[in-house]
Design a protein around this motif. Sequence first.
Motif, PDB file in Angstrom:
ATOM      1  N   LEU A  45       3.754 -25.180  38.136  1.00 28.14           N
ATOM      2  CA  LEU A  45       3.830 -26.267  38.047  1.00 28.14           C
ATOM      3  C   LEU A  45       4.838 -26.121  39.873  1.00 28.14           C
ATOM      4  O   LEU A  45       5.616 -25.653  39.168  1.00 28.14           O
ATOM      5  N   VAL A  46       4.703 -26.275  41.224  1.00 27.72           N
ATOM      6  CA  VAL A  46       5.388 -26.576  42.366  1.00 27.72           C
ATOM      7  C   VAL A  46       6.041 -28.121  42.005  1.00 27.72           C
ATOM      8  O   VAL A  46       4.564 -28.745  42.723  1.00 27.72           O
ATOM      9  N   HIS A  47       6.697 -28.873  42.703  1.00 28.87           N
ATOM     10  CA  HIS A  47       7.133 -29.661  41.820  1.00 28.87           C
ATOM     11  C   HIS A  47       8.646 -30.222  43.419  1.00 28.87           C
ATOM     12  O   HIS A  47       9.937 -29.598  42.679  1.00 28.87           O
ATOM     13  N   ASN A  48       8.721 -30.903  44.391  1.00 31.23           N
ATOM     14  CA  ASN A  48       9.457 -31.179  45.597  1.00 31.23           C
ATOM     15  C   ASN A  48      10.286 -29.667  46.124  1.00 31.23           C
ATOM     16  O   ASN A  48      11.414 -29.865  45.638  1.00 31.23           O
ATOM     17  N   GLY A  49       9.221 -28.953  45.693  1.00 34.23           N
ATOM     18  CA  GLY A  49       9.849 -27.474  45.917  1.00 34.23           C
ATOM     19  C   GLY A  49      10.065 -26.431  45.049  1.00 34.23           C
ATOM     20  O   GLY A  49      10.817 -25.466  45.224  1.00 34.23           O
ATOM     21  N   LYS A  50      10.517 -27.135  43.904  1.00 28.09           N
ATOM     22  CA  LYS A  50      10.698 -26.007  42.979  1.00 28.09           C
ATOM     23  C   LYS A  50       9.383 -26.081  42.121  1.00 28.09           C
ATOM     24  O   LYS A  50       8.345 -26.588  41.761  1.00 28.09           O
ATOM     25  N   SER A  51       9.562 -24.784  41.200  1.00 32.29           N
ATOM     26  CA  SER A  51       8.379 -23.299  40.025  1.00 32.29           C
ATOM     27  C   SER A  51       8.772 -24.144  39.049  1.00 32.29           C
ATOM     28  O   SER A  51       9.501 -24.197  38.930  1.00 32.29           O
ATOM     29  N   LEU A  56       3.175 -24.652  28.389  1.00 29.76           N
ATOM     30  CA  LEU A  56       4.159 -25.319  27.520  1.00 29.76           C
ATOM     31  C   LEU A  56       5.283 -25.968  28.603  1.00 29.76           C
ATOM     32  O   LEU A  56       5.241 -27.225  28.405  1.00 29.76           O
ATOM     33  N   VAL A  57       6.326 -25.309  29.494  1.00 30.23           N
ATOM     34  CA  VAL A  57       6.965 -25.969  29.774  1.00 30.23           C
ATOM     35  C   VAL A  57       6.614 -27.039  31.093  1.00 30.23           C
ATOM     36  O   VAL A  57       7.543 -27.782  31.105  1.00 30.23           O
ATOM     37  N   ILE A  58       5.329 -26.829  31.237  1.00 33.70           N
ATOM     38  CA  ILE A  58       4.594 -27.651  32.403  1.00 33.70           C
ATOM     39  C   ILE A  58       4.393 -28.611  31.959  1.00 33.70           C
ATOM     40  O   ILE A  58       5.162 -29.889  31.668  1.00 33.70           O
ATOM     41  N   LEU A  59       3.430 -29.548  30.541  1.00 35.09           N
ATOM     42  CA  LEU A  59       3.702 -30.093  29.718  1.00 35.09           C
ATOM     43  C   LEU A  59       5.145 -30.933  29.668  1.00 35.09           C
ATOM     44  O   LEU A  59       5.258 -32.166  29.554  1.00 35.09           O
ATOM     45  N   GLU A  60       5.656 -30.601  29.236  1.00 40.36           N
ATOM     46  CA  GLU A  60       7.591 -30.828  28.352  1.00 40.36           C
ATOM     47  C   GLU A  60       7.887 -31.168  29.956  1.00 40.36           C
ATOM     48  O   GLU A  60       8.510 -32.558  29.786  1.00 40.36           O
ATOM     49  N   TYR A  61       8.211 -30.667  30.789  1.00 37.51           N
ATOM     50  CA  TYR A  61       8.046 -31.272  32.721  1.00 37.51           C
ATOM     51  C   TYR A  61       7.718 -32.527  33.017  1.00 37.51           C
ATOM     52  O   TYR A  61       8.168 -33.168  33.415  1.00 37.51           O
ATOM     53  N   ILE A  62       6.186 -32.426  32.696  1.00 38.95           N
ATOM     54  CA  ILE A  62       5.851 -33.845  33.314  1.00 38.95           C
ATOM     55  C   ILE A  62       5.745 -34.542  32.056  1.00 38.95           C
ATOM     56  O   ILE A  62       5.819 -35.674  33.013  1.00 38.95           O
ATOM     57  N   ASP A  63       6.321 -34.628  30.727  1.00 35.28           N
ATOM     58  CA  ASP A  63       6.770 -35.655  30.331  1.00 35.28           C
ATOM     59  C   ASP A  63       8.024 -36.604  30.367  1.00 35.28           C
ATOM     60  O   ASP A  63       8.214 -37.706  30.412  1.00 35.28           O
ATOM     61  N   THR A  65       9.458 -35.475  33.432  1.00 33.57           N
ATOM     62  CA  THR A  65       9.917 -36.589  34.868  1.00 33.57           C
ATOM     63  C   THR A  65       8.816 -37.820  34.867  1.00 33.57           C
ATOM     64  O   THR A  65       9.045 -38.815  35.654  1.00 33.57           O
ATOM     65  N   TRP A  66       7.291 -37.954  34.481  1.00 34.83           N
ATOM     66  CA  TRP A  66       6.964 -39.016  34.719  1.00 34.83           C
ATOM     67  C   TRP A  66       6.498 -39.619  33.210  1.00 34.83           C
ATOM     68  O   TRP A  66       6.334 -40.417  33.029  1.00 34.83           O
ATOM     69  N   ARG A  67       7.594 -39.987  32.455  1.00 41.31           N
ATOM     70  CA  ARG A  67       7.789 -40.659  31.537  1.00 41.31           C
ATOM     71  C   ARG A  67       7.175 -42.163  31.931  1.00 41.31           C
ATOM     72  O   ARG A  67       7.312 -43.111  30.502  1.00 41.31           O
ATOM     73  N   ASN A  68       7.458 -42.443  32.643  1.00 42.13           N
ATOM     74  CA  ASN A  68       7.622 -43.925  33.160  1.00 42.13           C
ATOM     75  C   ASN A  68       6.618 -44.215  33.125  1.00 42.13           C
ATOM     76  O   ASN A  68       5.363 -46.001  32.541  1.00 42.13           O
ATOM     77  N   LEU A  70       3.874 -42.295  31.632  1.00 42.21           N
ATOM     78  CA  LEU A  70       2.864 -41.166  30.468  1.00 42.21           C
ATOM     79  C   LEU A  70       3.640 -41.231  29.267  1.00 42.21           C
ATOM     80  O   LEU A  70       5.447 -40.748  30.131  1.00 42.21           O
ATOM     81  N   VAL A  71       3.485 -41.023  28.737  1.00 40.44           N
ATOM     82  CA  VAL A  71       4.282 -40.309  27.279  1.00 40.44           C
ATOM     83  C   VAL A  71       3.739 -38.821  26.904  1.00 40.44           C
ATOM     84  O   VAL A  71       2.116 -39.234  26.309  1.00 40.44           O
ATOM     85  N   LEU A  72       4.141 -37.903  26.784  1.00 39.48           N
ATOM     86  CA  LEU A  72       2.888 -36.902  26.273  1.00 39.48           C
ATOM     87  C   LEU A  72       3.110 -36.452  25.178  1.00 39.48           C
ATOM     88  O   LEU A  72       2.557 -36.924  24.105  1.00 39.48           O
ATOM     89  N   LEU A  73       4.895 -36.583  25.267  1.00 37.10           N
ATOM     90  CA  LEU A  73       5.493 -36.325  23.648  1.00 37.10           C
ATOM     91  C   LEU A  73       6.138 -37.027  23.252  1.00 37.10           C
ATOM     92  O   LEU A  73       6.303 -38.380  23.437  1.00 37.10           O
ATOM     93  N   PRO A  74       6.222 -37.219  21.532  1.00 40.59           N
ATOM     94  CA  PRO A  74       6.592 -38.853  20.446  1.00 40.59           C
ATOM     95  C   PRO A  74       7.929 -38.924  21.131  1.00 40.59           C
ATOM     96  O   PRO A  74       8.669 -38.218  21.344  1.00 40.59           O
ATOM     97  N   GLN A  75       8.333 -40.130  20.831  1.00 43.70           N
ATOM     98  CA  GLN A  75       9.559 -40.094  21.589  1.00 43.70           C
ATOM     99  C   GLN A  75      10.711 -39.609  20.600  1.00 43.70           C
ATOM    100  O   GLN A  75      11.905 -39.646  19.893  1.00 43.70           O
ATOM    101  N   ASP A  76      10.249 -40.396  19.120  1.00 43.32           N
ATOM    102  CA  ASP A  76      11.204 -39.948  17.940  1.00 43.32           C
ATOM    103  C   ASP A  76      11.038 -38.249  17.627  1.00 43.32           C
ATOM    104  O   ASP A  76      10.525 -37.595  17.155  1.00 43.32           O
TER     105      ASP A  76
END
Length: 194
Positions: A45-51, A56-63, A65-68, A70-76
Motif C-alpha cells: 500500500l502506498v499512502h502519502n508517498g510512504k509504502s 496484515l500490516v496493511i490492514l492494521e494501517y488502514i484500521d 488511518t481511517w478509523r473515523n 470504518l473499524v476493522l479491529l476491535p476497540q477492546d
Amino acid sequence: MSHSHHRYFVPPIMGIPYEYIEEDLSNKSSLLLKYNPVHQKIPVLVHNGKSIPESLVILEYIDETWRNSLVLLPQDPSERSMAQFWAKFIDEKILITARKVSFTTGKEQEQTIEELSEHLKLLENELKGKPYFSGEAIGYLDIVVANFLVFWFRNLQEALGINMFTEEKFSIIFEWIEKLVKINVFEECRIPKE
C-alpha cells in the motif's frame, strides 16, 4: 503464474478512493522495487508517498488511518489482541502448512493435510456462535480468513485435486462463506481461478 491477483476485499462502508495496480511478478516493476525493496513482494500500500508492505500490516494501517470511516479491529484491547493472534496463526501456521501440501506427496502429504485439518478446526471453533469471526459485522479477522480460505486455498485445493476442505468437515466455516458470497464487494474481489 505470471500475474499475481493478490487483493483484499474491504467492506463497502469504507468509501476510500484508491488505485489498484496489477503486478507481474515474473517482471517486477520499478514501482514494486522502489516501494518494497526488502521483500520485493505484493501487496504494497502506498499512502502519502510512504509504502506499507505485507497484508496484515496493511490492514492494521488502514484500521488506524481511517478509523473515523470504518473499524476493522476491535476497540477492546484484549479482543484486538486475540484478532491479531488468530491472524498471525493463519499467516504462520495455516498458510505455511497449506503451502507444504503443494510440495509433498504420499504419506508425507497425508500427514500435512491432517495437520492442516486440525489447524482449520481450531480456527472454526473461533467462529462458533457468531455470525462473523469479528462478531456481529465483518472485520479484520474475516478479511484475513476470507483471503486465505476463499480466495486462495479453495482454488489451490481444486488445482491439486485434494478434497479435505469440505462442507461436511467444516460446516460452520462454509455457512460463514455463504454469508460472504452474498456481499457484492466480496464477489468483485475473488481471484480468478485461472
